[in-house]
Design an enzyme around this catalytic site. Sequence first.
Site, PDB file in Angstrom:
ATOM      1  N   LYS A 122       2.897  11.111  -3.479  1.00 34.04           N
ATOM      2  CA  LYS A 122       1.814  10.443  -4.203  1.00 34.04           C
ATOM      3  C   LYS A 122       0.925  11.454  -4.937  1.00 34.04           C
ATOM      4  O   LYS A 122       0.388  11.153  -5.996  1.00 34.04           O
ATOM      5  CB  LYS A 122       0.970   9.639  -3.211  1.00 34.04           C
ATOM      6  CG  LYS A 122      -0.110   8.792  -3.851  1.00 34.04           C
ATOM      7  CD  LYS A 122      -0.680   7.859  -2.828  1.00 34.04           C
ATOM      8  CE  LYS A 122      -1.830   7.035  -3.360  1.00 34.04           C
ATOM      9  NZ  LYS A 122      -2.310   6.095  -2.352  1.00 34.04           N
TER      10      LYS A 122
ATOM     11  N   ASP B  85       0.882  -1.173   0.000  1.00 31.20           N
ATOM     12  CA  ASP B  85       0.000   0.000   0.000  1.00 31.20           C
ATOM     13  C   ASP B  85       0.914   1.215   0.000  1.00 31.20           C
ATOM     14  O   ASP B  85       1.580   1.507   0.986  1.00 31.20           O
ATOM     15  CB  ASP B  85      -0.882  -0.021   1.272  1.00 31.20           C
ATOM     16  CG  ASP B  85      -1.663   1.282   1.474  1.00 31.20           C
ATOM     17  OD1 ASP B  85      -1.656   2.128   0.563  1.00 31.20           O
ATOM     18  OD2 ASP B  85      -2.287   1.422   2.542  1.00 31.20           O
TER      19      ASP B  85
END
Length: 580
Positions: free
Chosen positions: A69, A8
């Site tokens: 991100k 993740d």
Amino acid sequence: MEPIVGIDLGTTNSEIAYIIEGNAIVLEDNDNGIVPSCVGLDDQGTILVGEAARNQAVAAPERTVLSVKRRMGSDEKIRLGDADYLPQEISAFIVKSLKSRAEKILGRTVNRAVITVPAYFTDAQRQATREAGEIAGLEVARIINEPTAASLAYESEQKAPRRILVYDLGGGTFDVSIVRIEEGVVEVLASTGDNRLGGDDFDQKIVDLLAAHCRDQLGLKLSPETDPMVFARLKRAAETAKKTLSSAPYALIEEDHIGRKKFQDRHLSYELSRTDFEELILDEVDRTMESVNQALKDASLLPSAIDKIILVGGSTRIPMIPRRLEAKFGRAPHGEIDPDLCVALGAAIQGGREMGIDATGVLLDVTPYTFGTSALGEVNGQPCMTTFVPLIRRNTKLPAARTEAFCTLYDDQEAVDVKVFQGENPDALDNIQIGKYTFELSRQPEGSVVTLHFDLDVNGILKIEAVEKDTGKKLNAVIENALSRFSEDEMAASRERIQTLWGEKTAPEDGQTAVQANTLPPDVSEMLNRAESLLDDASVEDRDEMINLMEDIADAARAGDLEAARERMAELDDILFYIG
Ligand code: AMP
């Protein structure tokens, strides 16, 4: 068999998980397995990843990259030391660190991974994520959506088709997705959210409050530009207080030597209550609920069509979040799989499948019952002295701890009966009483706070502590076998026994009275939910009026003024009648 790990790669934190003996496990390296998604260079030019990089973020922002991100899929250059990097190159440092962690723990090389991305990621963002994996030396066996992974963690063995709503509130982003899972195949039906909303905003609200307190009470004029270190301390203190409030009604924020005024050191000491914190973040939480409505609309589904609600992301530990979802959907959401780890665990389950291992899941120790106490409140719209107030809910991961605040009912109250019940019924008398203790109070004014703390461990030992907040006076008790199962017959017998013992379900004995819960009566929450669901259909004026009334009703009910709440409910009802 060549291992395929699950990763993740989050905005705030990242995790790596793997299937060990049929169960998905997050790989820990003398930590909790949560690696801050932070990359930096130390003053020697050595690369830092995770906690070490995060720790230098305030002191050396020019050498630290956070939240990369958000930039994935762009060709923006990111400066780190003397060189420029692409977002996928910075992400690759994080993946590389996770890969080394896995290799160290598993004792073998790891070459393949499943990596998760948000459901809304574009092709370019997915491609950049794949490249991050490849730059780090991993073949990316699959890119899967985060809500898909979360659903796999909960439902990998479920065969019948299910519709699942995944509510994911992390540090910097919020996503809500509705997925359909059948025989392990997951389809995303709708996904929406706000990629600038999360726990960081909640921290900031507390920081603003503390800065205002420092200005008004301590005479300190602080600004993030001139006092970055002080603000970094306030931010850390704010986050700690926020987390405390997830399991306690109050948090004390203390920071010594926060500044100087008139040649004297000033110290910060501020008590934040959960109620005040909930008020601070109400707008943000409302916005997430609007996105939930949008997702339902996009998937053309009514709330009743959702089979399960899953909580993902650290910020879903804030009790207001499951409470609002439960009020909307009429059933408790699931958060028993650690919301920080759920996506990585689902990615590992997918990795296991890619390896040809099918029967995998997540091993969990949860409480099969709800544990709580009784207080003055309402059951089915009727006043009730024995309303069940849950503290530790069914399906909560163990060990679990929770504190709630209650108020005395009148001046000089001599004692309170602390009763402990196990069960799911709204009237505590329909549950099983597993403990009763008399707590002698020290005759304080009406409304004095008594906090009640439950601590339940995996062996079923329930520790209870009641504290008179103003005096610190305590009562401690232990129930050794709180998790022991009652058979249906035992349950019925026990219920009867308790009811006989109690006689009528009315007032308690003199001087030992129930205390008041800080929860809304069911008819009030029902009305508020109905009004909330109609807000979108209301005209601008009606909407404003409705919101004002809703706030008044909730405030009055929380303050125990049910008469005022009902008066305003009648006004709100009139408006709702015309809207539909
Ligand atoms: P995530 O991005 O999913 O790792 O979530 C990180 C966010 O969850 C941060 O803002 C944390 O402060 C927040 N968080 C973690 N634990 C808690 C907690 N017990 N109560 C409230 N927020 C929390």
